[in-house]
Design a protein around this motif. Structure first.
Motif, PDB file in Angstrom:
ATOM      1  N   CYS A 181       0.836  -1.211   0.000  1.00 26.17           N
ATOM      2  CA  CYS A 181       0.000   0.000   0.000  1.00 26.17           C
ATOM      3  C   CYS A 181       0.864   1.252   0.000  1.00 26.17           C
ATOM      4  O   CYS A 181       0.588   2.216  -0.717  1.00 26.17           O
ATOM      5  N   SER A 182       1.922   1.227   0.805  1.00 23.57           N
ATOM      6  CA  SER A 182       2.733   2.446   0.931  1.00 23.57           C
ATOM      7  C   SER A 182       3.643   2.640  -0.276  1.00 23.57           C
ATOM      8  O   SER A 182       4.227   3.702  -0.440  1.00 23.57           O
ATOM      9  N   HIS A 183       3.797   1.618  -1.110  1.00 22.81           N
ATOM     10  CA  HIS A 183       4.671   1.748  -2.282  1.00 22.81           C
ATOM     11  C   HIS A 183       3.913   1.599  -3.597  1.00 22.81           C
ATOM     12  O   HIS A 183       4.510   1.317  -4.627  1.00 22.81           O
ATOM     13  N   ASP A 184       2.607   1.753  -3.531  1.00 22.34           N
ATOM     14  CA  ASP A 184       1.804   1.788  -4.746  1.00 22.34           C
ATOM     15  C   ASP A 184       1.957   0.519  -5.581  1.00 22.34           C
ATOM     16  O   ASP A 184       2.018   0.563  -6.809  1.00 22.34           O
ATOM     17  N   LEU A 185       2.044  -0.618  -4.888  1.00 22.23           N
ATOM     18  CA  LEU A 185       2.104  -1.906  -5.589  1.00 22.23           C
ATOM     19  C   LEU A 185       0.720  -2.536  -5.573  1.00 22.23           C
ATOM     20  O   LEU A 185       0.017  -2.478  -4.561  1.00 22.23           O
ATOM     21  N   HIS A 238      -5.492   2.715   6.023  1.00 20.37           N
ATOM     22  CA  HIS A 238      -4.269   3.482   5.755  1.00 20.37           C
ATOM     23  C   HIS A 238      -4.625   4.757   4.991  1.00 20.37           C
ATOM     24  O   HIS A 238      -5.731   4.898   4.459  1.00 20.37           O
ATOM     25  N   GLN A 239      -3.631   5.638   4.939  1.00 17.45           N
ATOM     26  CA  GLN A 239      -3.866   6.939   4.314  1.00 17.45           C
ATOM     27  C   GLN A 239      -3.441   6.972   2.848  1.00 17.45           C
ATOM     28  O   GLN A 239      -3.575   7.980   2.178  1.00 17.45           O
ATOM     29  N   TYR A 240      -2.881   5.833   2.369  1.00 16.19           N
ATOM     30  CA  TYR A 240      -2.346   5.829   0.999  1.00 16.19           C
ATOM     31  C   TYR A 240      -3.472   5.683  -0.024  1.00 16.19           C
ATOM     32  O   TYR A 240      -4.577   5.275   0.304  1.00 16.19           O
ATOM     33  N   LYS A 241      -3.110   5.972  -1.276  1.00 13.64           N
ATOM     34  CA  LYS A 241      -4.048   5.722  -2.366  1.00 13.64           C
ATOM     35  C   LYS A 241      -4.334   4.220  -2.381  1.00 13.64           C
ATOM     36  O   LYS A 241      -3.406   3.411  -2.282  1.00 13.64           O
ATOM     37  N   LYS A 242      -5.613   3.850  -2.493  1.00 10.28           N
ATOM     38  CA  LYS A 242      -5.941   2.414  -2.416  1.00 10.28           C
ATOM     39  C   LYS A 242      -5.490   1.714  -3.703  1.00 10.28           C
ATOM     40  O   LYS A 242      -5.914   2.099  -4.796  1.00 10.28           O
ATOM     41  N   PRO A 243      -4.610   0.706  -3.572  1.00  7.06           N
ATOM     42  CA  PRO A 243      -4.156   0.029  -4.795  1.00  7.06           C
ATOM     43  C   PRO A 243      -5.267  -0.825  -5.405  1.00  7.06           C
ATOM     44  O   PRO A 243      -6.108  -1.358  -4.687  1.00  7.06           O
ATOM     45  N   THR A 244      -5.241  -0.915  -6.739  1.00  6.61           N
ATOM     46  CA  THR A 244      -6.184  -1.812  -7.419  1.00  6.61           C
ATOM     47  C   THR A 244      -5.955  -3.240  -6.937  1.00  6.61           C
ATOM     48  O   THR A 244      -4.818  -3.673  -6.782  1.00  6.61           O
ATOM     49  N   ILE A 245      -7.055  -3.953  -6.719  1.00  8.83           N
ATOM     50  CA  ILE A 245      -6.957  -5.349  -6.284  1.00  8.83           C
ATOM     51  C   ILE A 245      -7.261  -6.259  -7.476  1.00  8.83           C
ATOM     52  O   ILE A 245      -8.269  -6.089  -8.165  1.00  8.83           O
ATOM     53  N   TRP A 246      -6.397  -7.228  -7.690  1.00  5.96           N
ATOM     54  CA  TRP A 246      -6.624  -8.264  -8.695  1.00  5.96           C
ATOM     55  C   TRP A 246      -7.251  -9.448  -7.951  1.00  5.96           C
ATOM     56  O   TRP A 246      -6.546 -10.201  -7.261  1.00  5.96           O
ATOM     57  N   TYR A 297     -11.992  -0.023  -3.044  1.00  6.93           N
ATOM     58  CA  TYR A 297     -10.986  -0.621  -3.936  1.00  6.93           C
ATOM     59  C   TYR A 297     -11.546  -0.848  -5.334  1.00  6.93           C
ATOM     60  O   TYR A 297     -12.671  -1.313  -5.490  1.00  6.93           O
ATOM     61  N   GLU A 298     -10.737  -0.522  -6.334  1.00  7.71           N
ATOM     62  CA  GLU A 298     -11.046  -0.886  -7.729  1.00  7.71           C
ATOM     63  C   GLU A 298     -10.650  -2.341  -7.917  1.00  7.71           C
ATOM     64  O   GLU A 298      -9.618  -2.772  -7.375  1.00  7.71           O
TER      65      GLU A 298
END
Ligand SMILES: Cc1ncc(COP(=O)(O)O)c(C=O)c1O
Length: 361
Positions: A91-95, A113-121, A150-151
Motif C-alpha cells: 500500500c505504501s509503495h503503490d504496488l 491506511h492513508q495511501y491511495k488504495k491500490p487496485t486489487i486483482w 478498492y477498484e
C-alpha cells in the motif's frame, strides 16, 4: 576465457511485446517479469518493456528492484502479499496485489491506511485449483472490497490454454464470463477482467477482456502446442553459446564421460564444449540432442557434466575455439526443452550467472 555466453536481444523482446499487443489490440498488457523475467534479467529488460501497461512479479523481492530502477507504471504481485506487513508495504509503495485467499482479504479489509488504495486483482478459481476464490463466494467478497473503495480486476488462470481444444478451457471461460458479468451487474460496472496468458492470447481471441498477461511469448518461445515460435512471428530473445575447448580422436570401443555412457562404434572425433549443468544446460538430454556450430548439428554424446559437454564432430570442420549455439536463433529453445522432457520456461529460468551475460539492443 571460458567463452560461455548468454546474449539477451532487447529488440527481440520489444518486438515480441508488439506481437502480444497485435494479438490483443483492445486489451492492456501485463508483462510477466517474475522469476527475473523468466531468467532474462528483469531490471535489464525494462528498457524493452516500456510500452507494457504494467509488470507482474511473484513477490515483493522481485518488485522492489524494478521500482528502484525507475519503473513508474503499475507492478502487480501476482500471488499477492504473504503477510500483513507485506500488504502494508504494498500500500505504501503503490504496488498492486492479487487477493486469492481469506487471510489476504482480511488484511485488505482491516488495514486502514492513508495511501491511495491500490487496485486489487481478485482471483477467481475457474478450475485450475491452485489459487483463488470459488465462484459462489466471490460476489460477496467483491462487494466488501468495493465498499472499502478498492477498484477490482477479476483474474483467473487457464490450466490448458496451450491445448486449444482441451475441454477445460471452455469450462473455465464459461465460469469466468458468468462471474464477471454478475460482478458488473451486481457490484460495479467498472470491474475489469483478465484471463489470458500467452497461450490464451493466441488461442482465445474473444477472451482478452481488459488485460492480457503475456509471459513466455515475450521471451520468444512458443506458448502453444501446435505452432512454433517462428510461425507466430516471435523472435528469440536469449542466445546461449559456448565454445570447443578440446578435440580428441577416439578408437572403436572408447567411452566418453561419466558413467561411460557413450561408446564409439567406429573411429571418431569428439569436441569438448565449455558448458555444463552449472551454467544451466540440462544434465539429462535425449540421444537426439545436438548443438549447432558452423551450421552443422553436433550430436551430444555421453553425460552432460558440471562444466562440460561432449559432441561428436567427426568429419566436420570444427576446431578449438569454434563457437557452438546451445539454443538461440539457429536452435529454438522449444526443441531443446523437448529433448530434455521439459518446457522452455524451465530452461530459461535455470540459466545461471556463471556464463558472461550481454544485453544487446
Ligand atoms: C497468473 C499468471 N498469469 C500469466 C502467466 C503467464 O503465463 P505465460 O508465460 O504462459 O504467458 C503466468 C505464468 O506462470 C501466471 O502465473
Amino acid at each position: 576465457m571460458r567463452n560461455t555466453h548468454v546474449y539477451i536481444d532487447l529488440s527481440a523482446l520489444k518486438h515480441n511485446l508488439q506481437i502480444a499487443k497485435h494479438h490483443a489490440p483492445n486489451a492492456k498488457v501485463l508483462a510477466m517479469v517474475k522469476a527475473n523475467a523468466y531468467g532474462h534479467g528483469a531490471v535489464e529488460c525494462l528498457p524493452a518493456l516500456t510500452s507494457a501497461d504494467a509488470l507482474a512479479v511473484a513477490c515483493l523481492k522481485e518488485a522492489i528492484p524494478l521500482q528502484q530502477a525507475g519503473w513508474q507504471k503499475p507492478i502487480v504481485l501476482i500471488e499477492g502479499a504473504f503477510s500483513l506487513e507485506e500488504w502494508q508495504y504494498a500500500c505504501s509503495h503503490d504496488l498492486q496485489c492479487v487477493v486469492h485467499h481469506k487471510e489476504q482479504l482480511n488484511w485488505v479489509l482491516n488495514y486502514n491506511h492513508q495511501y491511495k488504495k491500490p487496485t486489487i486483482w481478485l482471483k477467481l478459481n475457474t478450475g485450475m485449483n491452485r489459487l483463488g476464490f470459488k465462484a459462489d463466494e466471490i460476489v460477496d467478497i467483491a462487494k466488501q472490497l468495493t465498499d472499502k473503495g478498492y477498484e477490482l480486476i477479476l483474474i483467473s488462470h487457464f490450466a490448458n490454454a496451450d491445448v486449444k481444444n482441451h475441454p477445460s478451457n471452455l469450462n473455465q471461460i464459461a465460469i469466468f464470463d458468468k462471474v464477471l458479468t454478475t460482478l458488473r451487474q451486481q457490484v460495479s460496472s467498472n470491474i475489469q477482467g483478465s484471463l489470458c496468458n500467452s497461450a490464451g492470447i493466441v488461442n482465445f481471441t474473444n477472451q482478452h477482456y481488459d488485460w492480457v498477461r503475456a509471459g513466455i511469448m515475450l521471451y520468444g518461445a512458443t506458448p502453444i502446442a501446435e505452432q512454433t515460435a517462428d510461425a507466430l512471428n516471435l523472435k528469440n530473445v536469449m542466445q546461449f553459446t559456448a565454445s570447443i575447448i578440446a578435440i580428441h580422436d577416439l578408437a572403436v570401443g572408447d567411452c566418453v564421460g561419466y558413467g561411460s555412457r557413450w561408446q564409439a562404434s567406429k573411429a571418431c572425433q569428439i569436441g569438448i564444449v565449455s558448458v555444463g549443468y552449472a551454467d544451466g544446460y540440462p544434465r539429462v538430454v535425449s540421444d537426439d540432442a545436438y548443438v549447432i556450430a558452423n551450421s552443422r548439428h553436433l550430436p551430444i554424446i555421453g553425460r552432460v557434466a558440471m562444466d562440460m559437454l561432449m559432441v561428436d564432430i567427426t568429419g566436420m570442420d570444427i576446431g578449438v575455439g569454434t563457437t557452438v549455439e546451445l539454443w538461440g536463433n539457429q536452435l529454438p529453445i522449444d526443441k531443446v526443452a523437448e529433448w530434455n522432457g521439459t518446457i522452455s520456461y524451465e530452461l530459461l529460468c535455470l540459466v545461471t550467472k556463471r556464463p558472461d551475460w550481454h544485453y544487446l539492443d
